[in-house]
Design an enzyme around this catalytic site. Structure first.
Site, mmCIF file in Angstrom:
data_model
loop_
_atom_site.group_PDB
_atom_site.id
_atom_site.type_symbol
_atom_site.label_atom_id
_atom_site.label_comp_id
_atom_site.label_asym_id
_atom_site.label_seq_id
_atom_site.Cartn_x
_atom_site.Cartn_y
_atom_site.Cartn_z
ATOM 1 N N GLU A 1 -3.657 -12.152 -0.737
ATOM 2 C CA GLU A 1 -4.299 -13.468 -0.588
ATOM 3 C C GLU A 1 -5.096 -13.858 -1.832
ATOM 4 O OE1 GLU A 1 -4.725 -13.335 4.283
ATOM 5 O OE2 GLU A 1 -6.544 -13.364 3.064
ATOM 6 N N ASN B 1 -12.236 -22.963 13.182
ATOM 7 C CA ASN B 1 -13.221 -21.878 13.230
ATOM 8 C C ASN B 1 -13.898 -21.605 11.879
ATOM 9 O OD1 ASN B 1 -11.048 -20.685 12.013
ATOM 10 N ND2 ASN B 1 -10.701 -19.135 13.577
ATOM 11 N N HIS C 1 -12.106 -18.316 6.923
ATOM 12 C CA HIS C 1 -11.025 -17.328 6.902
ATOM 13 C C HIS C 1 -11.495 -16.090 6.158
ATOM 14 C CE1 HIS C 1 -7.153 -15.381 6.090
ATOM 15 N NE2 HIS C 1 -7.637 -15.195 4.874
ATOM 16 N N TYR D 1 0.003 -18.962 5.369
ATOM 17 C CA TYR D 1 0.069 -18.514 6.766
ATOM 18 C C TYR D 1 1.483 -18.100 7.181
ATOM 19 C CZ TYR D 1 -4.777 -19.819 7.792
ATOM 20 O OH TYR D 1 -6.157 -19.878 7.839
ATOM 21 N N LYS E 1 -12.921 -23.520 5.697
ATOM 22 C CA LYS E 1 -11.820 -24.381 6.138
ATOM 23 C C LYS E 1 -12.249 -25.851 6.185
ATOM 24 C CE LYS E 1 -9.646 -20.633 8.812
ATOM 25 N NZ LYS E 1 -9.060 -20.232 10.126
HETATM 26 P P1 ATP Z 1 -8.280 -16.017 9.663
HETATM 27 O O1 ATP Z 1 -6.928 -15.417 9.367
HETATM 28 O O2 ATP Z 1 -8.341 -17.509 9.500
HETATM 29 O O3 ATP Z 1 -9.393 -15.311 8.977
HETATM 30 P P2 ATP Z 1 -8.264 -14.537 12.074
HETATM 31 O O4 ATP Z 1 -7.745 -13.412 11.259
HETATM 32 O O5 ATP Z 1 -9.482 -14.318 12.896
HETATM 33 O O6 ATP Z 1 -8.588 -15.792 11.203
HETATM 34 P P3 ATP Z 1 -5.534 -15.039 12.859
HETATM 35 O O7 ATP Z 1 -5.017 -14.402 14.081
HETATM 36 O O8 ATP Z 1 -5.140 -14.500 11.530
HETATM 37 O O9 ATP Z 1 -7.118 -15.119 13.007
HETATM 38 O O10 ATP Z 1 -5.149 -16.579 12.916
HETATM 39 C C1 ATP Z 1 -5.225 -17.384 11.768
HETATM 40 C C2 ATP Z 1 -5.852 -18.696 12.134
HETATM 41 O O11 ATP Z 1 -4.972 -19.403 13.014
HETATM 42 C C3 ATP Z 1 -7.163 -18.605 12.924
HETATM 43 O O12 ATP Z 1 -8.284 -18.411 12.114
HETATM 44 C C4 ATP Z 1 -7.205 -19.942 13.608
HETATM 45 O O13 ATP Z 1 -7.619 -20.981 12.727
HETATM 46 C C5 ATP Z 1 -5.727 -20.144 13.972
HETATM 47 N N1 ATP Z 1 -5.418 -19.611 15.298
HETATM 48 C C6 ATP Z 1 -5.316 -18.317 15.672
HETATM 49 N N2 ATP Z 1 -5.003 -18.177 16.959
HETATM 50 C C7 ATP Z 1 -4.897 -19.446 17.435
HETATM 51 C C8 ATP Z 1 -4.590 -20.003 18.713
HETATM 52 N N3 ATP Z 1 -4.327 -19.228 19.776
HETATM 53 N N4 ATP Z 1 -4.576 -21.347 18.824
HETATM 54 C C9 ATP Z 1 -4.823 -22.146 17.774
HETATM 55 N N5 ATP Z 1 -5.117 -21.690 16.537
HETATM 56 C C10 ATP Z 1 -5.154 -20.363 16.370
HETATM 57 MG MG MG Z 2 -6.074 -13.604 9.925
#
Ligand code: ATP
Ligand code: MG
Length: 140
Positions: free
Chosen positions: A126, A112, A115, A49, A9
């Site tokens: 994806e 974070n 992804h 997303y 990211k």
């Molecule tokens: P990713 O999909 O990026 O691999 P993930 O599957 O661990 O991460 P998801 O729940 O799919 O997490 O959320 C997608 C992304 O949205 C997260 O990686 C993070 O960058 C952001 N995100 C998720 N939850 C929050 C939150 N509570 N507040 C802010 N940003 C969030």
């Molecule tokens: Mg995810």
């Protein structure tokens, strides 16, 4: 043999962590079969997303994901989806296990670093969202 989409990211590229993340991927034995750097448009990030469109963090997430270049990769290997998610660690770096990318390198739950696809269906969706079939260099 399985494939998954990995993204470094914008916080990861800004912090010059591309090499560090790729080192961890290759040390794990996952094979990078496609890779491209891209500055995502708002439209492309929103589409990616789409499942999160009603979440309170959606607009902030899209803004973050378009704030700088990302590195898009397709990883291949046995159980690639779960192995890459294990390397990444939990979404919230404070809850991520020691030694994971997010625990070691991430800032917060949004910024974070990486992804990873969360299952076989999302992985196919994806990968196809970002890559054409002839852009995958499988089996080298
Ligand atoms: P990713 O999909 O990026 O691999 P993930 O599957 O661990 O991460 P998801 O729940 O799919 O997490 O959320 C997608 C992304 O949205 C997260 O990686 C993070 O960058 C952001 N995100 C998720 N939850 C929050 C939150 N509570 N507040 C802010 N940003 C969030
Ligand atoms: Mg995810």
């Amino acid at each position: 043999m399985e494939r998954t989409l990995a993204i470094i990211k914008p916080d990861g590229t800004a912090a010059r962590l591309i090499g560090e993340v790729i080192r961890r991927i290759e040390d794990e034995g996952l094979v990078i079969v496609a890779m491209r750097m891209e500055l995502l448009s708002e439209r492309k990030a929103e589409g990616f997303y789409f499942v999160h469109r009603h979440k309170p963090f959606f607009h902030s997430l899209v803004k973050f994901m378009t704030s700088g270049p990302v590195v898009l990769m397709v990883l291949e290997g046995d159980n690639a989806i779960s192995r890459w998610r294990t390397l990444m660690g939990a979404t919230d770096p404070r809850k991520a296990d020691a030694g994971t990318i997010r625990r070691d390198l991430a800032t917060d739950i949004e910024r974070n670093v990486v992804h990873g696809s969360d299952g076989p269906d999302t992985a196919v969706y994806e990968i196809n969202y970002f890559f054409k079939g002839d852009e995958l260099c499988s089996g080298y």
